[in-house]
Write a protein that holds these residues in place. Structure first.
Motif, PDB file in Angstrom:
ATOM      1  N   LYS A   1       0.934  -1.122  -0.094  1.00  0.00           N
ATOM      2  CA  LYS A   1       0.059  -0.051   0.011  1.00  0.00           C
ATOM      3  C   LYS A   1       0.790   1.250  -0.113  1.00  0.00           C
ATOM      4  O   LYS A   1       1.939   1.351   0.490  1.00  0.00           O
ATOM      5  CB  LYS A   1      -1.084  -0.121   1.236  1.00  0.00           C
ATOM      6  CG  LYS A   1      -0.204   0.282   2.520  1.00  0.00           C
ATOM      7  CD  LYS A   1      -1.196   0.602   3.529  1.00  0.00           C
ATOM      8  CE  LYS A   1      -0.481   0.918   4.939  1.00  0.00           C
ATOM      9  NZ  LYS A   1      -1.108   0.480   6.047  1.00  0.00           N
TER      10      LYS A   1
ATOM     11  N   GLU B   1      -6.080  -4.939   4.147  1.00  0.00           N
ATOM     12  CA  GLU B   1      -5.129  -5.313   5.461  1.00  0.00           C
ATOM     13  C   GLU B   1      -6.121  -5.336   6.629  1.00  0.00           C
ATOM     14  O   GLU B   1      -7.174  -4.844   6.592  1.00  0.00           O
ATOM     15  CB  GLU B   1      -4.425  -4.208   5.530  1.00  0.00           C
ATOM     16  CG  GLU B   1      -3.187  -4.132   6.470  1.00  0.00           C
ATOM     17  CD  GLU B   1      -2.323  -3.146   6.574  1.00  0.00           C
ATOM     18  OE1 GLU B   1      -1.715  -2.559   5.615  1.00  0.00           O
ATOM     19  OE2 GLU B   1      -2.041  -2.626   7.784  1.00  0.00           O
TER      20      GLU B   1
ATOM     21  N   TYR C   1      -8.487   5.103  -0.232  1.00  0.00           N
ATOM     22  CA  TYR C   1      -8.726   4.082   1.090  1.00  0.00           C
ATOM     23  C   TYR C   1      -9.485   4.581   2.088  1.00  0.00           C
ATOM     24  O   TYR C   1      -9.454   5.752   2.340  1.00  0.00           O
ATOM     25  CB  TYR C   1      -7.426   3.639   1.438  1.00  0.00           C
ATOM     26  CG  TYR C   1      -6.258   3.088   0.386  1.00  0.00           C
ATOM     27  CD1 TYR C   1      -6.063   1.750   0.615  1.00  0.00           C
ATOM     28  CD2 TYR C   1      -5.407   3.678  -0.583  1.00  0.00           C
ATOM     29  CE1 TYR C   1      -5.239   0.969  -0.560  1.00  0.00           C
ATOM     30  CE2 TYR C   1      -4.743   3.393  -1.307  1.00  0.00           C
ATOM     31  CZ  TYR C   1      -4.527   1.857  -1.370  1.00  0.00           C
ATOM     32  OH  TYR C   1      -3.879   0.947  -2.293  1.00  0.00           O
TER      33      TYR C   1
ATOM     34  N   GLU D   1       2.002   5.184   0.761  1.00  0.00           N
ATOM     35  CA  GLU D   1       1.894   6.088   2.074  1.00  0.00           C
ATOM     36  C   GLU D   1       0.665   7.014   1.845  1.00  0.00           C
ATOM     37  O   GLU D   1       0.351   7.400   3.220  1.00  0.00           O
ATOM     38  CB  GLU D   1       3.300   6.863   2.141  1.00  0.00           C
ATOM     39  CG  GLU D   1       4.531   6.059   2.236  1.00  0.00           C
ATOM     40  CD  GLU D   1       4.873   5.720   3.281  1.00  0.00           C
ATOM     41  OE1 GLU D   1       5.032   6.831   4.259  1.00  0.00           O
ATOM     42  OE2 GLU D   1       4.914   4.546   3.789  1.00  0.00           O
TER      43      GLU D   1
ATOM     44  N   LEU E   1      -8.594  -2.316   6.547  1.00  0.00           N
ATOM     45  CA  LEU E   1      -8.251  -1.167   5.644  1.00  0.00           C
ATOM     46  C   LEU E   1      -8.741  -1.464   4.438  1.00  0.00           C
ATOM     47  O   LEU E   1      -8.583  -2.779   3.912  1.00  0.00           O
ATOM     48  CB  LEU E   1      -6.478  -1.011   5.603  1.00  0.00           C
ATOM     49  CG  LEU E   1      -6.149  -0.007   4.248  1.00  0.00           C
ATOM     50  CD1 LEU E   1      -6.406   1.447   4.755  1.00  0.00           C
ATOM     51  CD2 LEU E   1      -4.675  -0.135   4.244  1.00  0.00           C
TER      52      LEU E   1
ATOM     53  N   PRO F   1      -4.867   5.785   6.022  1.00  0.00           N
ATOM     54  CA  PRO F   1      -5.143   5.456   7.340  1.00  0.00           C
ATOM     55  C   PRO F   1      -4.474   4.160   7.733  1.00  0.00           C
ATOM     56  O   PRO F   1      -4.650   3.028   6.920  1.00  0.00           O
ATOM     57  CB  PRO F   1      -6.866   5.722   7.415  1.00  0.00           C
ATOM     58  CG  PRO F   1      -7.057   5.346   6.020  1.00  0.00           C
ATOM     59  CD  PRO F   1      -6.228   5.683   5.109  1.00  0.00           C
ATOM     60  N   GLU F   2      -4.086   3.959   9.106  1.00  0.00           N
ATOM     61  CA  GLU F   2      -3.585   2.717   9.776  1.00  0.00           C
ATOM     62  C   GLU F   2      -4.927   2.073  10.340  1.00  0.00           C
ATOM     63  O   GLU F   2      -5.628   2.684  11.133  1.00  0.00           O
ATOM     64  CB  GLU F   2      -2.679   2.911  10.527  1.00  0.00           C
ATOM     65  CG  GLU F   2      -1.422   3.333  10.218  1.00  0.00           C
ATOM     66  CD  GLU F   2      -0.703   2.273   9.406  1.00  0.00           C
ATOM     67  OE1 GLU F   2      -0.932   0.940   9.868  1.00  0.00           O
ATOM     68  OE2 GLU F   2       0.177   2.545   8.507  1.00  0.00           O
TER      69      GLU F   2
ATOM     70  N   GLN G   1      -6.947   0.221  13.065  1.00  0.00           N
ATOM     71  CA  GLN G   1      -6.762  -0.179  14.451  1.00  0.00           C
ATOM     72  C   GLN G   1      -7.360  -1.619  14.664  1.00  0.00           C
ATOM     73  O   GLN G   1      -7.637  -2.395  13.754  1.00  0.00           O
ATOM     74  CB  GLN G   1      -7.966   0.527  15.328  1.00  0.00           C
ATOM     75  CG  GLN G   1      -7.623   2.132  15.101  1.00  0.00           C
ATOM     76  CD  GLN G   1      -6.474   2.458  15.749  1.00  0.00           C
ATOM     77  OE1 GLN G   1      -6.107   2.374  16.901  1.00  0.00           O
ATOM     78  NE2 GLN G   1      -5.414   2.982  15.139  1.00  0.00           N
TER      79      GLN G   1
ATOM     80  N   GLY H   1      -6.708  -5.346  10.903  1.00  0.00           N
ATOM     81  CA  GLY H   1      -6.137  -4.957  12.411  1.00  0.00           C
ATOM     82  C   GLY H   1      -5.995  -6.358  12.995  1.00  0.00           C
ATOM     83  O   GLY H   1      -6.512  -7.258  12.560  1.00  0.00           O
TER      84      GLY H   1
ATOM     85  N   VAL I   1     -10.735   3.236   6.355  1.00  0.00           N
ATOM     86  CA  VAL I   1     -10.631   2.090   7.642  1.00  0.00           C
ATOM     87  C   VAL I   1     -12.106   2.118   7.961  1.00  0.00           C
ATOM     88  O   VAL I   1     -12.912   3.011   7.888  1.00  0.00           O
ATOM     89  CB  VAL I   1      -9.856   2.322   8.722  1.00  0.00           C
ATOM     90  CG1 VAL I   1      -8.355   2.134   8.036  1.00  0.00           C
ATOM     91  CG2 VAL I   1      -9.885   3.638   9.237  1.00  0.00           C
TER      92      VAL I   1
END
Ligand code: ZN
Ligand code: ZN
Length: 337
Positions: free
Chosen positions: A3, A74, A128, A5, A35, A27-28, A30, A76, A130
């Motif tokens: 992915k 992705e 993207y 940045e 994602l 975003p990351e 949690q 969490g 989350v």
């Protein structure tokens, strides 16, 4: 898949201003979040209310959009419900506390501490996003990414509104014939209802669209239908439609307002409410609504009509919706696969 940045997003910095195309961090997720690479995102009237300032205190800066279709890229650490590669949908209801008296009584749509996608959480006008695993839905196979997007709010809120109206009887009025109405009418006709569609005065194109989808009558919201209605659903954000729908109602008739915002309702004489007529709103959705609706939609089968725009043209899509130029639903196309 690696992915990046950063990602492209259409960002609302301040209410009353157009969205701006920006490059922002991806975003990351949690622990409870996935994602998602966004494929499409529906453009809902609620988005207009957020941009225009009818709905107060959004997260700012904000990425709008709560009819998201995308693929999990992705997970969490606590995610079990979905795997990488699954196609899922993200609706308006993004989080609830699970502990308030509404959540405990099966009314999580009324939660005291909710979070809403594309309003108090970032949404899908971006490459993207989350989302909490527990609030996402699997998307039924037959639907393309663009066709599926409107199911996630127009479909879900339409279905919840329909349920509130359905028990009142056979004759169902629908005021405001946009994205939610064009889905709801298909469910209603499938279940044997006679649907009467009301549009802005003079909008004969939309009246014709409603007839093609099975309305037994279509006309202006200023007209009375040929028969009294057992129930009506109001999707247009116009307060004067409440007394208009009451005037069209049979005794015991139910008037359901499905939108999150409406202009003020003019005063009206008690005798149009008398006769056990009921006025009520529908707020948000429960996850059970979503599970039910995604079972039913392919059985009807609900077919959505969409007008697509590239992500960068989100402002144009919002303007077209504001001007009533969209037949069916507007959808942003972000990525193909
Ligand atoms: Zn709650
Ligand atoms: Zn919506």
């Amino acid at each position: 898949m690696t992915k990046p940045e950063t990602m492209r997003a259409m960002v609302l910095e301040q209410q009353g201003r157009p969205l701006k195309l920006q490059q922002v961090p991806v975003p990351e997720p949690q622990p409870e979040q996935v994602l998602i690479r966004v494929h499409t995102c529906g453009v809902c009237r609620t988005d207009l209310h957020v941009v225009d300032g009818d709905l107060k205190d959004p997260k700012l800066p904000l990425i709008l959009g709560h009819e998201i279709v995308g693929t999990v890229v992705e997970r969490g650490s606590a995610v079990k419900q979905f795997k990488v590669g699954d196609r899922i949908g993200v609706p308006w209801l993004g989080h609830t506390d699970g502990t308030c008296r509404y959540c405990k009584n099966g009314m999580e749509n009324l939660c005291d501490n909710p979070k809403f996608t594309g309003y108090t959480l970032d949404g899908g006008y971006a490459e993207y996003t989350v989302a909490d695993q527990g609030y996402c839905f699997a998307i039924p196979k037959p639907y393309s990414n663009a066709e599926a997007a409107p199911l996630l709010c127009a479909g879900l809120i339409g279905y919840r509104s329909y349920r509130m109206a359905a028990e009142a009887g056979e004759r169902l009025g629908i005021y405001g014939f946009g994205a939610a109405a064009h889905i709801t009418i298909q469910v209603a006709v499938h279940r044997g209802k006679k649907v009467y569609a009301f549009t802005r005065p003079g909008d004969t194109e939309t009246q014709e669209f409603a007839r093609r989808l099975g309305a037994v009558w279509a006309g202006s919201s200023e007209e009375l239908p040929p028969e009294e209605l057992d129930a009506s659903i109001i999707f247009a954000p116009v307060g004067s439609l409440i007394p208009a729908a009451l005037r069209a109602s049979a005794k015991g008739g139910v008037v359901v307002s499905g939108g999150i915002h409406m202009s003020d309702i003019p005063s009206f004489p008690y005798d149009i409410l008398w006769g056990e007529r009921v006025v009520r709103s529908v707020a948000n959705l429960t996850r059970t609504d979503g599970e039910e609706f995604f079972q039913i939609a392919p059985q009807v089968p609900v077919k959505t009509q969409v007008q697509t725009f590239p992500l960068e043209q989100a402002n144009e899509a919002l303007d077209s919706l504001r001007q009533g130029k969209i037949e069916g639903a507007a959808v942003l196309v972000v990525s193909e696969e």
